[in-house]
Design an enzyme around this catalytic site. Structure first.
Site, mmCIF file in Angstrom:
data_model
loop_
_atom_site.group_PDB
_atom_site.id
_atom_site.type_symbol
_atom_site.label_atom_id
_atom_site.label_comp_id
_atom_site.label_asym_id
_atom_site.label_seq_id
_atom_site.Cartn_x
_atom_site.Cartn_y
_atom_site.Cartn_z
ATOM 1 N N ARG A 179 0.816 -1.222 0.000
ATOM 2 C CA ARG A 179 0.000 0.000 0.000
ATOM 3 C C ARG A 179 0.851 1.274 0.000
ATOM 4 O O ARG A 179 0.434 2.288 -0.549
ATOM 5 C CB ARG A 179 -0.943 -0.002 1.202
ATOM 6 C CG ARG A 179 -2.163 -0.862 0.951
ATOM 7 C CD ARG A 179 -3.095 -0.862 2.128
ATOM 8 N NE ARG A 179 -4.374 -1.432 1.759
ATOM 9 C CZ ARG A 179 -5.290 -1.827 2.636
ATOM 10 N NH1 ARG A 179 -5.070 -1.700 3.928
ATOM 11 N NH2 ARG A 179 -6.432 -2.323 2.219
ATOM 12 N N LYS A 194 -18.511 -16.455 3.518
ATOM 13 C CA LYS A 194 -19.947 -16.326 3.771
ATOM 14 C C LYS A 194 -20.751 -15.760 2.611
ATOM 15 O O LYS A 194 -20.367 -14.755 2.007
ATOM 16 C CB LYS A 194 -20.158 -15.408 4.979
ATOM 17 C CG LYS A 194 -19.553 -15.965 6.245
ATOM 18 C CD LYS A 194 -20.055 -15.195 7.455
ATOM 19 C CE LYS A 194 -19.360 -15.659 8.710
ATOM 20 N NZ LYS A 194 -18.426 -14.650 9.244
ATOM 21 N N GLY A 202 -8.258 -7.910 -0.397
ATOM 22 C CA GLY A 202 -8.523 -8.840 0.699
ATOM 23 C C GLY A 202 -7.776 -10.154 0.578
ATOM 24 O O GLY A 202 -6.593 -10.196 0.238
ATOM 25 N N GLY A 246 -12.523 -4.230 1.292
ATOM 26 C CA GLY A 246 -13.876 -3.730 1.537
ATOM 27 C C GLY A 246 -14.310 -2.718 0.484
ATOM 28 O O GLY A 246 -15.451 -2.758 0.003
HETATM 29 N N1 LIG Z 1 -14.653 -24.337 2.191
HETATM 30 C C1 LIG Z 1 -14.388 -23.450 3.146
HETATM 31 N N2 LIG Z 1 -14.768 -23.668 4.408
HETATM 32 C C2 LIG Z 1 -14.492 -22.776 5.375
HETATM 33 N N3 LIG Z 1 -13.866 -21.626 5.176
HETATM 34 C C3 LIG Z 1 -13.460 -21.338 3.933
HETATM 35 C C4 LIG Z 1 -13.700 -22.239 2.857
HETATM 36 N N4 LIG Z 1 -13.190 -21.692 1.745
HETATM 37 C C5 LIG Z 1 -12.642 -20.535 2.096
HETATM 38 N N5 LIG Z 1 -12.779 -20.298 3.405
HETATM 39 C C6 LIG Z 1 -12.268 -19.160 4.180
HETATM 40 O O1 LIG Z 1 -12.812 -17.957 3.731
HETATM 41 C C7 LIG Z 1 -11.971 -16.927 4.197
HETATM 42 C C8 LIG Z 1 -12.054 -15.727 3.294
HETATM 43 O O2 LIG Z 1 -13.363 -15.302 3.273
HETATM 44 P P1 LIG Z 1 -13.750 -13.803 2.944
HETATM 45 O O3 LIG Z 1 -13.290 -12.935 4.048
HETATM 46 O O4 LIG Z 1 -15.189 -13.831 2.597
HETATM 47 O O5 LIG Z 1 -12.884 -13.552 1.635
HETATM 48 P P2 LIG Z 1 -12.275 -12.178 1.103
HETATM 49 O O6 LIG Z 1 -11.424 -11.594 2.205
HETATM 50 O O7 LIG Z 1 -11.456 -12.560 -0.096
HETATM 51 O O8 LIG Z 1 -13.428 -11.320 0.749
HETATM 52 C C9 LIG Z 1 -10.577 -17.483 4.243
HETATM 53 O O9 LIG Z 1 -10.037 -17.268 5.518
HETATM 54 C C10 LIG Z 1 -10.781 -18.974 3.962
HETATM 55 O O10 LIG Z 1 -10.057 -19.803 4.840
HETATM 56 O O1 LIG Z 2 -7.528 -2.363 5.278
HETATM 57 C C1 LIG Z 2 -8.569 -1.812 4.929
HETATM 58 O O2 LIG Z 2 -9.665 -2.521 4.566
HETATM 59 P P1 LIG Z 2 -9.625 -3.951 3.762
HETATM 60 O O3 LIG Z 2 -8.912 -4.942 4.637
HETATM 61 O O4 LIG Z 2 -11.087 -4.301 3.581
HETATM 62 O O5 LIG Z 2 -8.932 -3.701 2.457
HETATM 63 C C2 LIG Z 2 -8.689 -0.330 4.828
HETATM 64 O O6 LIG Z 2 -7.498 0.320 5.245
HETATM 65 C C3 LIG Z 2 -9.882 0.145 5.637
HETATM 66 O O7 LIG Z 2 -9.684 -0.160 6.987
HETATM 67 P P2 LIG Z 2 -10.956 -0.304 7.953
HETATM 68 O O8 LIG Z 2 -11.721 -1.522 7.517
HETATM 69 O O9 LIG Z 2 -10.390 -0.408 9.353
HETATM 70 O O10 LIG Z 2 -11.802 0.952 7.772
#
Ligand SMILES: Nc1ncnc2c1ncn2[C@@H]1O[C@H](COP(=O)(O)OP(=O)(O)O)[C@@H](O)[C@H]1O
Ligand SMILES: O=C(OP(=O)(O)O)[C@H](O)COP(=O)(O)O
Length: 394
Positions: free
Chosen positions: A36, A197, A351, A374
């Protein structure tokens, strides 16, 4: 993007309050990934080269309105200094008389890093008094913090009430790539949605169904869809209250002629652990006491083929529990297919997908890796980002 950028204004001799997203992962006071900071360099360098006095503001972590020593921006300022190869001054506050005194000492082209803006309770409340105090330091506001653009905070939105406000280069690039994908995609356009989810991805799936040619589902959220098709899913992740919604998504895909891809085989485990017993089973044969933690090899091959045939792919969310090696193969296969797809423009939606691509050493093979998890998710849901809305139109 129909917003003004730093190219549309004269910055020479001006003091610029530049909001960046320096919210980098840290461990024991050390930065573990400086992506970043690097991503903000073009804007910082340009402002300095053009003769602006550059104030950099960012949050780090979630200190909840108070000073947390480990969340000071001092190590970030140091890393920035190394990356720029030029002196960067750091102050321990983000506004007020002491900061103003430092600002007054700056020459054109100098860079000053302010303290973590989330040390002040007014930041996340978007308090107009704090926004005004930030604005009083400068002549121009630049927002380059795409990763925080979905937050309406004092330094990401409120400040724009009091200063001329334009986008930085990172913000411009992120918005242009995502907007092009949603509004004018090269086709076939494929979206890959994974992660944990359904609940978190409802808006994205809804919005993308209206735009894509192929929708690929993976990760933990896939099993609510599998259940909706009438299969038993054992102990796999299930959101019971989203089964009907999953059905409606599949129906909508059919109506729209969107090809909807779901796992045909999966890796199941008898425990949520890297040393669990595992086996590959077809999607209609998940044993009752086992849980599906990755897509299987047949599925990975089908997904890889769809990727190769696409002109544009947007990916958000891993295909399995990629943090454990035993369940990383599906996510890796998707990442490798994207890396190899020469005629495909690949967009990674921040993410965990960005973390996965990094982990597999394939980051430099992607066309665009968003710096906002996000923020890119909300953009793909079709939501307006406050940090962009407040900027001046062209
Ligand atoms: N089949 C599964 N069962 C349980 N958890 C899972 C499965 N597939 C992926 N995950 C979990 O989902 C998480 C990511 O989810 P999420 O936060 O929704 O994704 P992102 O950050 O890419 O938006 C990861 O930590 C991963 O371990
Ligand atoms: O790391 C961030 O978000 P992200 O992990 O969803 O990319 C941004 O810096 C926003 O941080 P915040 O979710 O604490 O407002």
């Amino acid at each position: 993007m129909n917003k003004k950028t730093i190219k549309d204004v004269d910055v020479k001799g001006k003091t610029v309050f530049c909001r960046v997203d320096f919210n980098v992962p840290m461990q024991d006071g050390k930065i573990t990934d400086d992506t970043r900071i690097r991503a903000a360099l073009p804007t910082i360098q340009y402002l300095a080269d053009q003769g602006a006095k550059v104030l950099l503001a960012s949050h780090l972590g979630r200190p909840k309105g108070q000073v947390v020593e480990e969340l000071r921006l001092t190590p970030v300022a140091k890393r920035l200094e190394e990356l720029l190869g030029k002196k960067v001054v750091k102050v321990d506050e983000a506004y007020g008389a002491a900061v103003k005194a430092e600002v007054d000492k700056l020459n054109n082209g100098d860079i000053l890093v302010l303290e973590n803006v989330r040390f002040y309770p007014g930041e996340e409340k978007n308090d107009p008094e704090l926004a005004k105090a930030f604005a009083e330091l400068a002549d121009l506001y630049v927002n380059d913090a795409f990763g925080a653009a979905h937050r309406a905070h004092a330094s990401t939105a409120g400040i724009a009430e009091y200063l001329p406000s334009v986008a930085g280069f990172l913000m411009e690039k992120e918005i242009n790539v995502l907007a092009k994908a949603l509004d004018n995609p090269d086709r076939p356009f494929t979206a890959i949605i994974g992660g944990a989810k359904v609940k978190d991805k409802i808006g994205v799936i809804e919005n993308l169904l209206e735009r894509v040619d192929n929708l690929i589902i993976g990760g933990g959220l896939a099993y609510t869809f599998v259940k909706a098709l009438g299969h038993e899913i054992g102990k796999s992740l299930l959101e019971e209250d989203k089964i009907e919604l999953a059905k409606s998504f599949m129906e909508r895909a059919k109506e729209k002629g969107v090809r909807f891809y779901m796992p045909v085989d999966v890796v199941v485990a008898d425990d949520f652990s890297n040393d669990a017993n595992t086996k590959v089973v077809d999607i209609d044969s998940i044993p009752a006491d086992w849980e599906a933690l990755d897509i299987g090899p047949k599925t990975a091959e089908i997904y890889a083929d769809v990727i190769q045939q696409s002109k544009l792919v947007v990916w958000n969310g891993p295909m399995g529990v990629f943090e454990m090696d035993a369940f990383a193969k599906g996510t890796k296969a998707v990442a490798e297919s994207l890396a190899k797809a020469e005629h495909t423009y690949t967009v990674i939606g921040g993410g965990d997908s960005a973390a996965a691509v990094e982990k597999f050493g394939l980051a430099d093979k992607m066309n665009h890796i968003s710096t906002g998890g996000g923020a890119s998710l909300e953009f793909m849901e079709g939501k307006k980002l406050p940090g962009v809305q407040i900027l001046e139109d062209k």
